[in-house]
Design a protein around this motif. Structure first.
Motif, PDB file in Angstrom:
ATOM      1  N   GLY A  54       0.842  -1.304   0.063  1.00 34.60           N
ATOM      2  CA  GLY A  54       0.169   0.127  -0.023  1.00 34.60           C
ATOM      3  C   GLY A  54       0.885   1.340   0.038  1.00 34.60           C
ATOM      4  N   LEU A  55       1.887   1.291   0.771  1.00 31.88           N
ATOM      5  CA  LEU A  55       2.806   2.711   0.719  1.00 31.88           C
ATOM      6  C   LEU A  55       3.531   2.862  -0.467  1.00 31.88           C
ATOM      7  CD1 LEU A  55       3.956   4.671   2.629  1.00 31.88           C
ATOM      8  CD2 LEU A  55       5.916   3.097   3.316  1.00 31.88           C
ATOM      9  N   VAL A  56       3.904   1.560  -1.106  1.00 30.36           N
ATOM     10  CA  VAL A  56       4.574   1.839  -2.375  1.00 30.36           C
ATOM     11  C   VAL A  56       3.442   2.337  -3.500  1.00 30.36           C
ATOM     12  CG1 VAL A  56       5.519   0.544  -4.404  1.00 30.36           C
ATOM     13  CG2 VAL A  56       6.315   0.059  -2.032  1.00 30.36           C
ATOM     14  N   VAL A  57       2.244   1.656  -3.292  1.00 32.15           N
ATOM     15  CA  VAL A  57       1.367   2.316  -4.485  1.00 32.15           C
ATOM     16  C   VAL A  57       0.795   3.840  -4.111  1.00 32.15           C
ATOM     17  CG1 VAL A  57      -1.334   1.993  -5.385  1.00 32.15           C
ATOM     18  CG2 VAL A  57       0.503  -0.082  -4.881  1.00 32.15           C
ATOM     19  N   LEU A  58       0.768   3.935  -2.669  1.00 32.45           N
ATOM     20  CA  LEU A  58       0.623   5.515  -2.429  1.00 32.45           C
ATOM     21  C   LEU A  58       1.641   6.453  -2.852  1.00 32.45           C
ATOM     22  CD1 LEU A  58      -1.173   7.646  -0.866  1.00 32.45           C
ATOM     23  CD2 LEU A  58      -0.092   6.767   1.126  1.00 32.45           C
ATOM     24  N   VAL A  59       2.774   6.314  -2.611  1.00 32.96           N
ATOM     25  CA  VAL A  59       3.804   7.247  -2.882  1.00 32.96           C
ATOM     26  C   VAL A  59       4.057   7.141  -4.307  1.00 32.96           C
ATOM     27  CG1 VAL A  59       6.403   7.447  -2.734  1.00 32.96           C
ATOM     28  CG2 VAL A  59       5.044   6.529  -0.707  1.00 32.96           C
ATOM     29  N   ILE A  60       4.148   6.086  -5.053  1.00 30.47           N
ATOM     30  CA  ILE A  60       4.284   6.338  -6.593  1.00 30.47           C
ATOM     31  C   ILE A  60       3.037   6.702  -7.257  1.00 30.47           C
ATOM     32  CG2 ILE A  60       4.728   4.887  -8.679  1.00 30.47           C
ATOM     33  CD1 ILE A  60       7.183   4.786  -6.875  1.00 30.47           C
ATOM     34  N   GLY A  61       1.942   6.532  -6.766  1.00 30.70           N
ATOM     35  CA  GLY A  61       0.733   7.039  -7.332  1.00 30.70           C
ATOM     36  C   GLY A  61       0.769   8.579  -7.213  1.00 30.70           C
ATOM     37  N   MET A  62       1.106   9.077  -5.776  1.00 31.69           N
ATOM     38  CA  MET A  62       1.050  10.548  -5.804  1.00 31.69           C
ATOM     39  C   MET A  62       2.145  11.156  -6.676  1.00 31.69           C
ATOM     40  SD  MET A  62       0.748  10.954  -1.557  1.00 31.69           S
ATOM     41  CE  MET A  62       1.129  12.494  -1.517  1.00 31.69           C
TER      42      MET A  62
ATOM     43  N   VAL B 200      -4.185  -7.827   1.396  1.00 32.04           N
ATOM     44  CA  VAL B 200      -3.230  -6.966   0.623  1.00 32.04           C
ATOM     45  C   VAL B 200      -4.032  -6.211  -0.535  1.00 32.04           C
ATOM     46  CG1 VAL B 200      -1.447  -7.438  -1.183  1.00 32.04           C
ATOM     47  CG2 VAL B 200      -1.298  -8.658   0.867  1.00 32.04           C
ATOM     48  N   ALA B 201      -5.253  -6.873  -1.010  1.00 28.36           N
ATOM     49  CA  ALA B 201      -5.718  -5.878  -2.046  1.00 28.36           C
ATOM     50  C   ALA B 201      -6.355  -4.882  -1.356  1.00 28.36           C
ATOM     51  CB  ALA B 201      -6.899  -7.073  -2.336  1.00 28.36           C
ATOM     52  N   LEU B 202      -7.000  -5.081  -0.114  1.00 28.40           N
ATOM     53  CA  LEU B 202      -7.765  -3.669   0.375  1.00 28.40           C
ATOM     54  C   LEU B 202      -6.560  -2.501   0.754  1.00 28.40           C
ATOM     55  CD1 LEU B 202     -10.041  -2.417   2.008  1.00 28.40           C
ATOM     56  CD2 LEU B 202      -9.084  -3.573   4.118  1.00 28.40           C
ATOM     57  N   THR B 203      -5.303  -2.791   0.936  1.00 29.23           N
ATOM     58  CA  THR B 203      -4.333  -1.707   1.348  1.00 29.23           C
ATOM     59  C   THR B 203      -4.117  -1.178  -0.341  1.00 29.23           C
ATOM     60  OG1 THR B 203      -2.813  -3.429   1.242  1.00 29.23           O
ATOM     61  CG2 THR B 203      -3.386  -2.672   3.225  1.00 29.23           C
TER      62      THR B 203
ATOM     63  N   LEU C  21     -11.210  -0.573  -8.195  1.00 29.36           N
ATOM     64  CA  LEU C  21     -11.379  -1.954  -8.290  1.00 29.36           C
ATOM     65  C   LEU C  21     -10.397  -2.916  -8.881  1.00 29.36           C
ATOM     66  CD1 LEU C  21     -13.641  -4.251  -8.086  1.00 29.36           C
ATOM     67  CD2 LEU C  21     -14.514  -3.325 -10.304  1.00 29.36           C
ATOM     68  N   SER C  22      -9.777  -2.169  -9.843  1.00 24.80           N
ATOM     69  CA  SER C  22      -8.872  -2.767 -10.651  1.00 24.80           C
ATOM     70  C   SER C  22      -7.542  -3.443  -9.983  1.00 24.80           C
ATOM     71  CB  SER C  22      -8.342  -2.029 -12.054  1.00 24.80           C
ATOM     72  OG  SER C  22      -7.444  -1.155 -11.520  1.00 24.80           O
ATOM     73  N   MET C  23      -7.255  -2.831  -8.687  1.00 27.42           N
ATOM     74  CA  MET C  23      -6.246  -3.239  -7.972  1.00 27.42           C
ATOM     75  C   MET C  23      -6.429  -4.678  -7.256  1.00 27.42           C
ATOM     76  SD  MET C  23      -4.441  -0.477  -8.390  1.00 27.42           S
ATOM     77  CE  MET C  23      -2.967  -0.168  -7.118  1.00 27.42           C
ATOM     78  N   ILE C  24      -7.747  -5.054  -7.138  1.00 28.12           N
ATOM     79  CA  ILE C  24      -7.971  -6.448  -6.723  1.00 28.12           C
ATOM     80  C   ILE C  24      -7.541  -7.309  -7.344  1.00 28.12           C
ATOM     81  CG2 ILE C  24      -9.560  -7.664  -5.792  1.00 28.12           C
ATOM     82  CD1 ILE C  24     -11.329  -5.106  -4.894  1.00 28.12           C
ATOM     83  N   PRO C  25      -8.069  -7.404  -8.625  1.00 28.73           N
ATOM     84  CA  PRO C  25      -7.483  -8.421  -9.499  1.00 28.73           C
ATOM     85  C   PRO C  25      -6.032  -8.615  -9.601  1.00 28.73           C
ATOM     86  CG  PRO C  25      -8.761  -7.197 -10.985  1.00 28.73           C
ATOM     87  CD  PRO C  25      -9.193  -6.752  -9.323  1.00 28.73           C
TER      88      PRO C  25
END
Length: 445
Positions: free
Chosen positions: A18-26, A96-99, A135-139
Motif C-alpha cells: 500500500g505504501l509503495v502504491v501510495l507514494v508512486i501514485g502521488m 493486501v488487496a484492501l491496502t 476496483l482494478s487493484m483487486i485482480p
C-alpha cells in the motif's frame, strides 16, 4: 473478521504494498499536474492512466507476498491446519488487496486537495472513473499472488511488474489502427489515455464493461490462488471467458479515444455581467474574472475595424459529437490556456491572442504557404491595433522577420491608407476572398 484483518495487516506485506502504491501514485500525479489542473475528470483519468505502473506494482506486490511466506517456511505450517485452502489464504488476499485499493484512493485524494480550490465543475462520472480504477487493484493483487504461488522465485515479482507494464503500454500501440478501427479488446485494459480536453467524460458503457470484466478477472485470480488441482485451476479460469463474453460486446472499436464522449454540461457557457459579452465554458468558470478585463480591452481595440466583433467566447471542440462552432463576424473565439493554478498565464499575451484570433479565416486553405503568411498578417494587424511592434515568436524566426518588415511598411503609410488596408484584411478574413498577407502588404485589388 476485523481482528483477523488487523493480524494480516501486521504480519503480511500488505502495508508495504500500500505504501509503495501510495507514494508512486502521488508522485506520478504531481509529475503531470498540467493534465488535471482544475479538472476533476482530468485528475480521475490521469490517475487511471497511471495504472500502467500502479497496476503492475500491485501485481508484483501480490507475488512478493506469497514469496515471503514461502521464504519464511510458514506455508507448510499453514497447510497442516485442517481448514480449506481458500479459508487460509482469503484473509491475506483481502488484506493486501484492501491496502492497494485504499492506497489508490488516497493518492487520488492527494491530487483532490489541489483540484478542489481550482475546479469549477464536478462531472457526475468522476466517482465511477475512480471506483473502477480502485476496483482494478483487486485482480492485480490476486493474480500476482496466484502467479507467485505457482512460481515462487525471487525474480517473479519484478518480472511480473515489467511484463505487465510493457503489456499495458504496448498493446494499445501495437494494435493502433490509423483509421480508428482498433479491436474491442484494447479497451479491456483499465488504463485510460489522457483526456483530450476538458469537455469530455468517459462513456457509461465503458464503466459497466470494465466492472464486469474486472470482477470476473478477480474471481479467476482468487480461484487460481486457492486451486489445489489442475482441474480446479482450469475451472478457476472460466470467469475470464465469461467476463470477456459479456464485456466485449459493450466496448466500442476505435481504441482509447472511443472511451470518451462529449460532455454537454461541461460545455455550457458562463458569461460575465455587463457588456461587452465575455463567456467561458462551465468547466473553466473560475477563469472568468481573469479573462473578462483583457477580453474587453481587446474588444475595445478591435472597435477600430469595420464590422468589429462585439463578444469574446471560449471555443468548444468538434470532437466526440460536439456541435461545430463556425466563426462569425461578431464573436472572437479562443481556447483557454492557463497554468496549474488555473489562472490566466498572461493578460497581455491573451489580448494579443484575441487580436490575432479576430482575423482567423473561417475557411480551409490547402496552400501551406498561405497559412504561414496568414499567421504573419494576423500578427502584424494585432501589432498595429496596439501600436507596438510584433512580439518575437521563438518558434517562428522566419515569420518574425516577415512580420517586422510588413509592420514597418504598414506604419510607414499614411494613416488613411493604414486603416484601409487593415479594413481590407478584415473583409478578406471574413469572406475568404484574397490572401491576408497580400491584402495587408499590397492593398486590396
Amino acid at each position: 473478521m476485523r481482528r483477523i484483518l488487523r493480524t494480516e495487516l501486521r504480519r503480511s506485506s500488505a502495508l508495504g504494498v500500500g505504501l509503495v502504491v501510495l507514494v508512486i501514485g502521488m508522485g506520478l500525479l504531481y509529475l503531470a499536474p498540467g493534465n488535471w489542473a482544475g479538472s476533476w475528470m482530468g485528475l480521475a483519468v490521469t490517475h487511471r492512466m497511471d495504472l500502467i505502473l500502479l497496476w503492475s506494482l500491485a501485481l508484483a506486490g501480490g507475488a512478493w507476498q506469497v514469496r515471503r511466506e514461502r521464504r519464511s517456511r510458514v506455508d507448510e505450517l499453514f497447510a497442516s491446519v485442517a481448514r480449506p485452502r481458500w479459508q487460509r489464504l482469503a484473509p491475506t488476499a483481502v488484506a493486501v488487496a484492501l491496502t492497494a485499493v485504499v492506497a489508490y484512493l488516497a493518492a487520488f485524494l492527494a491530487g483532490a486537495v489541489r483540484v478542489a480550490p481550482t475546479a469549477s465543475y464536478y462531472p457526475p462520472g468522476t466517482p465511477l472513473v475512480l471506483a473502477v480504477g480502485a476496483l482494478s487493484m483487486i485482480p492485480a493483487v490476486w493474480i500476482g499472488m496466484a502467479v507467485g504461488r505457482a512460481l515462487p522465485y525471487l525474480v517473479t515479482a519484478p518480472a511480473l511488474a515489467v511484463v505487465a507494464a510493457m503489456g499495458l503500454l504496448g498493446v494499445p500501440i501495437v494494435f493502433t489502427d490509423p483509421k480508428g478501427h482498433d479491436p474491442r479488446f484494447v479497451l479491456l485494459s483499465p488504463v485510460l489515455s489522457t483526456p483530450l480536453g476538458d469537455l469530455v467524460t468517459v462513456a457509461g458503457r465503458i464503466h459497466v464493461a470494465h466492472t464486469v470484466w474486472l470482477v470476473c478477472v478477480a474471481a479467476a485470480g482468487f480461484g487460481l490462488l486457492v486451486a489445489t488441482t489442475r482441474r480446479g485451476a482450469a475451472l478457476a479460469a472460466t470467469p475470464v471467458l465469461l467476463g470477456a463474453a459479456v464485456a466485449l460486446p459493450m466496448l466500442p472499436t476505435g481504441g482509447n479515444e472511443a472511451a470518451f464522449r462529449f460532455d454537454p454540461a461541461a460545455a455550457q457557457l458562463v458569461c460575465a455581467e455587463g457588456a461587452p459579452r465575455v463567456c467561458v465554458r462551465k468547466v473553466h468558470a473560475r477563469l472568468l474574472p481573469d479573462v473578462t478585463p483583457p477580453a474587453r480591452q481587446a474588444l475595445a481595440l478591435l472597435a477600430k475595424l469595420p464590422e468589429p466583433p462585439t463578444a469574446v467566447v471560449e471555443a468548444g471542440t468538434s470532437y466526440f459529437g460536439a456541435p461545430s462552432q463556425p466563426y462569425t463576424a461578431d464573436t472572437v473565439q479562443f481556447y483557454a490556456t492557463f497554468d496549474v493554478r488555473v489562472r490566466l498565464r498572461s493578460a497581455d499575451e491573451f489580448v494579443q491572442d484575441l487580436l490575432t484570433d479576430a482575423f482567423i479565416r473561417p475557411c480551409d486553405r490547402t496552400d501551406p504557404d498561405d497559412g504561414e503568411h496568414s499567421y504573419v498578417a494576423r500578427r502584424v494587424v494585432a501589432a498595429w491595433l496596439t501600436g507596438k511592434a510584433p512580439a518575437p515568436d521563438p518558434n517562428d524566426r522566419a515569420g518574425d522577420a516577415m512580420a517586422k518588415r510588413a509592420y514597418q511598411e504598414l506604419v510607414a503609410l499614411p494613416p488613411a491608407e493604414q486603416r484601409a488596408r487593415v479594413a481590407a484584411a478584415r473583409r478578406a478574413a471574413l469572406t475568404c476572398e484574397g490572401k491576408l498577407y497580400e491584402v495587408l502588404t499590397e492593398g486590396a485589388r
